[in-house]
Design a protein around this motif. Structure first.
Motif, PDB file in Angstrom:
ATOM      1  N   UNK A   1       0.820  -1.192   0.103  1.00 23.06           N
ATOM      2  CA  UNK A   1      -0.203   0.098   0.059  1.00 23.06           C
ATOM      3  C   UNK A   1       0.881   1.165  -0.070  1.00 23.06           C
ATOM      4  N   UNK A   2       2.040   1.225   0.885  1.00 21.04           N
ATOM      5  CA  UNK A   2       2.966   2.491   0.743  1.00 21.04           C
ATOM      6  C   UNK A   2       3.288   2.616  -0.721  1.00 21.04           C
ATOM      7  N   UNK A   3       3.853   1.421  -1.281  1.00 18.60           N
ATOM      8  CA  UNK A   3       4.402   1.745  -2.750  1.00 18.60           C
ATOM      9  C   UNK A   3       3.475   2.073  -3.738  1.00 18.60           C
TER      10      UNK A   3
ATOM     11  N   UNK B   1       2.986   5.920  -3.010  1.00 19.00           N
ATOM     12  CA  UNK B   1       4.208   6.487  -3.566  1.00 19.00           C
ATOM     13  C   UNK B   1       3.810   6.757  -5.128  1.00 19.00           C
ATOM     14  N   UNK B   2       3.636   5.714  -5.647  1.00 18.44           N
ATOM     15  CA  UNK B   2       3.647   5.817  -7.013  1.00 18.44           C
ATOM     16  C   UNK B   2       2.499   6.587  -7.760  1.00 18.44           C
TER      17      UNK B   2
ATOM     18  N   UNK C   1      -7.455  12.668 -10.911  1.00 18.77           N
ATOM     19  CA  UNK C   1      -8.499  12.123 -11.312  1.00 18.77           C
ATOM     20  C   UNK C   1      -8.506  11.874 -13.142  1.00 18.77           C
ATOM     21  N   UNK C   2      -8.583  10.680 -13.408  1.00 28.89           N
ATOM     22  CA  UNK C   2      -8.448  10.405 -14.966  1.00 28.89           C
ATOM     23  C   UNK C   2      -6.831   9.930 -15.242  1.00 28.89           C
ATOM     24  N   UNK C   3      -6.048   9.764 -14.210  1.00 30.82           N
ATOM     25  CA  UNK C   3      -4.901   8.995 -14.407  1.00 30.82           C
ATOM     26  C   UNK C   3      -4.915   7.697 -14.497  1.00 30.82           C
ATOM     27  N   UNK C   4      -3.842   7.196 -15.187  1.00 26.80           N
ATOM     28  CA  UNK C   4      -3.708   5.718 -15.407  1.00 26.80           C
ATOM     29  C   UNK C   4      -2.353   5.096 -14.790  1.00 26.80           C
ATOM     30  N   UNK C   5      -2.641   4.123 -13.850  1.00 19.58           N
ATOM     31  CA  UNK C   5      -1.136   3.550 -13.396  1.00 19.58           C
ATOM     32  C   UNK C   5      -0.655   2.495 -14.410  1.00 19.58           C
ATOM     33  N   UNK C   6       0.700   2.699 -14.650  1.00 19.46           N
ATOM     34  CA  UNK C   6       1.281   1.824 -15.732  1.00 19.46           C
ATOM     35  C   UNK C   6       1.295   0.357 -15.164  1.00 19.46           C
TER      36      UNK C   6
END
Ligand code: ATP
Ligand code: MG
Ligand code: MG
Ligand code: MG
Length: 469
Positions: A367-369, A372-373, A379-384
């Motif tokens: 959860x910490x990682x 951080x990432x 809003x609307x962003x995409x995690x790789x």
């Protein structure tokens, strides 16, 4: 107050009085359908009876069926905590006619139960029919005395049911209850139908055709009836509450979760309490049938449910295993109707506790990682996909847990990227294994792993499928 347990027997007794055989719930792991992950409707155990392959000594049946909709075609996992009416585990009450009565009697039985036995006000109810089903239109008018403004014609997507590409099929009629204008949502067929004001309580399926492989449909000589009503939804109606999570059963489970975590039921942690209470039921019923958390197949669906619940317990401040402590409350509430919970109680609690212990070791760090990432993301962003894969691979985060964690912030995950990272890792593992053990061992080992997987379901033979309710 009509408790969930009262409703189950009231429904069963009503149909028994009307000539139906009481049939016990079949297991969640279907015995007669290897293509189905979990039993998701009351009719599943009767599939072969509807097609005529299996003969039963009765032509009318009633059941309260355990259902899980957390994978495959019907997946309500993402709805939990967001709607008032969806669970991953729920009970479906149903009456069935195998070539016995048809549309008129099915409508009559349903309407009579709702408005006479259970005394629901007629003006709170409305129904949908399949667009071409003029017969259903006429029957609803005649039997229920509903005006045309209370009978909505809908298309095949929601109101035509098919068992598969071929086989029995037919139009449906869904019965909706109006929870009043304090709740957002519109009537079925309107643009706001996804709200929770008008809630579908009962679905009547009129199996009157046989779908042929060439696309044509023949009329069945002896049509059948299949119905399904969510007990939690009708309990909400009968208990005068709008939300399934406010019925007696869920109050008890949510109360137990609140005291185990120290969270306030009315506070901001309410959504997490709902998720925990819901997931507690699916995990416990699955484990009672011998499904164990694993990385494949049914076991992986179970693990996803368990870990998602655990993240929500962590959100409420839990640092130690807590969910296993809720098992006795569930057994108290549902153990009489489902004795497998009683006999499996110790095993269920132990399995949950073990998985909690296992996951808590890496959950906090993961959860910490994740925090951080995604720190800079809005809003609307995409995690790789590779970050989501690292969370999966190193910290044991199922993809949907990561998605669930980001949902309230409006962030999504690049799923193709996640899948690609997963495929690359599998290919890498195969390569290094064949280096060590040779191609022959490689094929055998992976062949076995793919075929068997770590998902084992025991206890098939230990339960009688058709004991009386
Ligand atoms: P909805 O449109 O609200 O998702 P549905 O049309 O998918 O429901 P059916 O497949 O017709 O539901 O199932 C029959 C009945 O089972 C529904 O009328 C409802 O009362 C109940 N039901 C379906 N899904 C759920 C769920 N996830 N949780 C609780 N009850 C459910
Ligand atoms: Mg649905
Ligand atoms: Mg529906
Ligand atoms: Mg429906």
């Amino acid at each position: 107050m009509t408790s969930v347990n009262d409703l189950r027997s009231s429904f069963t007794q009503y149909f028994v009085r009307n000539g139906h055989e009481a049939v016990a719930s079949s297991p969640l792991v279907p015995r007669n359908d290897p293509t189905l992950m979990f039993t998701n409707a009351g009719m599943v155990q009767f599939k072969n009876t509807f097609t005529g392959v299996e003969k039963r000594p009765y032509s009318r049946a009633v059941s309260a069926q355990k259902c899980v909709r957390a994978g495959g075609k019907h997946n309500d996992l993402d709805n939990v905590g967001f709607t008032a009416r969806h669970h991953t585990f729920f009970e479906m009450l149903g009456n069935f006619s195998f070539g016995d009565y048809f549309k008129a009697e099915a409508i009559d039985l349903a309407w009579n139960l709702l408005t006479k036995e259970w005394d629901l006000p007629k003006h709170k109810l409305m129904v949908t029919i399949y667009q071409d089903d003029d017969e259903a239109m006429a029957l609803w008018k005649k039997i229920a005395g509903l005006g045309e403004d209370r009978i909505v014609r809908l298309g095949a997507k929601s109101n035509f049911w098919q068992m598969g590409d071929t086989g029995p099929c037919g139009p449906c009629s869904e019965i909706f209850y109006d929870h009043g204008d304090k709740v957002w949502g519109g009537p079925p067929g309107s643009p706001d139908e996804d709200g929770d004001r008008w809630i579908e309580i009962w679905n009547l399926v009129f199996m009157q055709y046989e779908q042929q492989a060439d696309g044509s449909r023949d009329s069945l000589p002896r049509p059948s009836i299949d119905t399904g009503m969510g007990i939690e939804r009708v309990a909400a109606v009968m208990q005068g509450v709008h939300d399934n999570y406010d019925i007696d059963l869920f109050k008890a489970l949510i109360g137990a979760a609140a005291s185990a975590t120290g969270a306030d039921v009315a506070g901001p942690g309410n959504r997490s309490l709902r998720v925990i209470a819901d997931h507690l039921r699916s995990m416990s019923f699955l484990i009672a049938e011998g499904v164990l958390p694993s990385n494949e197949g049914r076991g992986y669906v179970l693990r996803r449910i368990m870990r998602r619940a655990m993240r929500h317990a962590t959100l409420l401040g839990a640092e130690e295993p807590v969910i296993f402590k809720l098992v006795p409350t569930l057994v108290r509430e549902m153990g009489q109707a489902y004795p497998e919970l009683r006999s499996g109680e110790a095993m269920i609690a132990e399995t949950v506790k073990l998985e909690e212990g296992r996951f808590l070791k890496t959950l906090g760090r993961g959860l910490q990682i994740l925090a951080d990432e995604t720190k800079e993301m809005g809003e609307g962003a995409v995690l790789d996909g590779s970050s989501a894969f690292k969370l999966y691979d190193t910290y044991g985060f199922p993809l949907d847990l990561t998605q669930d964690a980001l949902r309230s912030r409006g962030i999504t995950v690049d799923q193709p990227g996640f899948d690609a990272a997963m495929a690359a890792q599998k290919a890498e593992a195969r390569k290094s294994w064949s280096g060590a053990g040779g191609a022959a061992t490689d094929t055998v080992w992976f062949g076995l792993a793919d075929r068997l997987g770590p998902t084992e379901f025991l206890g098939y033979e230990t339960e009688s499928a058709e004991a009386e309710i």
